[in-house]
Design an enzyme around this catalytic site. Structure first.
Site, PDB file in Angstrom:
ATOM      1  N   LEU A 107     -13.446  -5.606 -11.152  1.00 33.09           N
ATOM      2  CA  LEU A 107     -13.687  -3.873 -11.662  1.00 33.09           C
ATOM      3  C   LEU A 107     -14.467  -3.455 -10.586  1.00 33.09           C
ATOM      4  O   LEU A 107     -15.687  -3.869 -10.404  1.00 33.09           O
ATOM      5  CB  LEU A 107     -13.990  -4.067 -12.944  1.00 33.09           C
ATOM      6  CG  LEU A 107     -13.050  -4.380 -14.270  1.00 33.09           C
ATOM      7  CD1 LEU A 107     -14.058  -4.321 -15.347  1.00 33.09           C
ATOM      8  CD2 LEU A 107     -11.934  -3.403 -14.304  1.00 33.09           C
ATOM      9  N   ASP A 108     -14.127  -2.211 -10.020  1.00 32.32           N
ATOM     10  CA  ASP A 108     -14.993  -1.657  -8.958  1.00 32.32           C
ATOM     11  C   ASP A 108     -16.205  -1.429  -9.796  1.00 32.32           C
ATOM     12  O   ASP A 108     -16.334  -1.228 -10.985  1.00 32.32           O
ATOM     13  CB  ASP A 108     -14.099  -0.701  -8.381  1.00 32.32           C
ATOM     14  CG  ASP A 108     -14.245   0.630  -9.389  1.00 32.32           C
ATOM     15  OD1 ASP A 108     -14.934   1.278  -9.577  1.00 32.32           O
ATOM     16  OD2 ASP A 108     -12.899   0.989  -9.624  1.00 32.32           O
ATOM     17  N   GLN A 109     -17.161  -0.878  -8.936  1.00 31.95           N
ATOM     18  CA  GLN A 109     -18.590  -0.762  -9.196  1.00 31.95           C
ATOM     19  C   GLN A 109     -18.784   0.307 -10.287  1.00 31.95           C
ATOM     20  O   GLN A 109     -19.447   0.244 -11.409  1.00 31.95           O
ATOM     21  CB  GLN A 109     -19.466  -0.538  -8.043  1.00 31.95           C
ATOM     22  CG  GLN A 109     -20.941  -0.013  -8.435  1.00 31.95           C
ATOM     23  CD  GLN A 109     -21.795   0.027  -7.262  1.00 31.95           C
ATOM     24  OE1 GLN A 109     -21.296   0.002  -6.228  1.00 31.95           O
ATOM     25  NE2 GLN A 109     -23.355   0.223  -7.436  1.00 31.95           N
TER      26      GLN A 109
END
Length: 239
Positions: A107-109
């Site tokens: 999951l991206d930041q």
């Protein structure tokens, strides 16, 4: 009689490294089975009977651990970071790192929500490999008010980096102030895919949460909290 498994798969399932790197270690002459060097791919061993040693370390199956974490935004999906940012491993008990637990996919930041972590290499492979096309469901807040035509284009696929995304689904959408909250399902795992799809359609995402992977739902797990998964829930991941 115990089932024989391929040597590289056994090493990966023990959490020592990935399948591909296990193959490289075998080819590089770094693996012994019962005191004998094995440097050919395709070799098999009998777990619990054969002794496997990699770089001088005996490789044995660890305690199997699979957990669901509600990843908060601003935390990166990684086991370590060189830029002084918090990782998902930093917000979990230290024993998980010692057991070789690592994230399945990313999951991206800036995205929060359901993240699975495991030290089961076979399970990791079944969930993460693109050919399995496991569904991921998201709730996104996007700028503006997408039209029916926009949703149709989203579902048919959007061209990203010269390649069209696989068919997707929009389950629900509701306007909230100057934005729209959209619940959508994809079966791919391209980097920042949901964000890039909506951005390409003229509706940038301002907030994003993953709420389901396969048959496993985030439920009421709070941000930053985790819980262990039982066998039924683990099976649901790949359904």
């Amino acid at each position: 009689m115990a089932k024989r498994v391929r040597l590289h798969k056994y090493i990966a399932n023990c959490g020592y490294t990935s399948r591909r790197r296990a193959e490289l270690l075998i080819e590089g002459g770094r693996v012994e089975v019962n005191g004998r060097l094995v440097d050919r791919l395709g070799a098999t061993i009998e777990p619990g009977v054969d002794r496997v040693v990699v770089n001088g370390d005996e490789v044995t199956p660890p305690e199997r651990v699979t957990i669901l974490l509600h990843k908060p935004a601003a935390v990166i999906t990684s086991t370590h970071d060189t830029h002084d940012r918090l990782t998902v491993m930093d917000i979990l008990p230290r024993r998980f790192r010692l057991l070789g637990v690592f994230p399945v996919g990313r999951l991206d930041q800036d995205t929060e929500g359901l993240l699975v972590l495991t030290n089961d290499g076979d399970l990791h492979h079944r969930i993460a490999h693109p050919r399995h096309e496991i569904e991921k469901e998201y709730v996104a807040r996007v700028k503006g008010f997408p039209t029916p035509e926009t949703y149709r284009r989203f579902e048919e696929g959007v061209v990203i980096d010269g390649k069209k995304t696989a068919p997707a689904r929009v389950l629900a959408h509701e306007a909230e102030g100057p934005t729209t909250v959209v619940r959508a399902v994809i079966s791919e795992g391209r980097k920042r895919q949901i964000r890039r799809m909506f951005e390409a359609l003229g509706h940038p995402v301002t907030w994003l949460r993953r709420v389901r992977v396969g048959g496993l739902e985030l439920g009421d797990v709070r941000r930053g909290e985790w819980r262990a998964l039982d066998e039924e829930e683990i099976r649901a991941l790949t359904e």
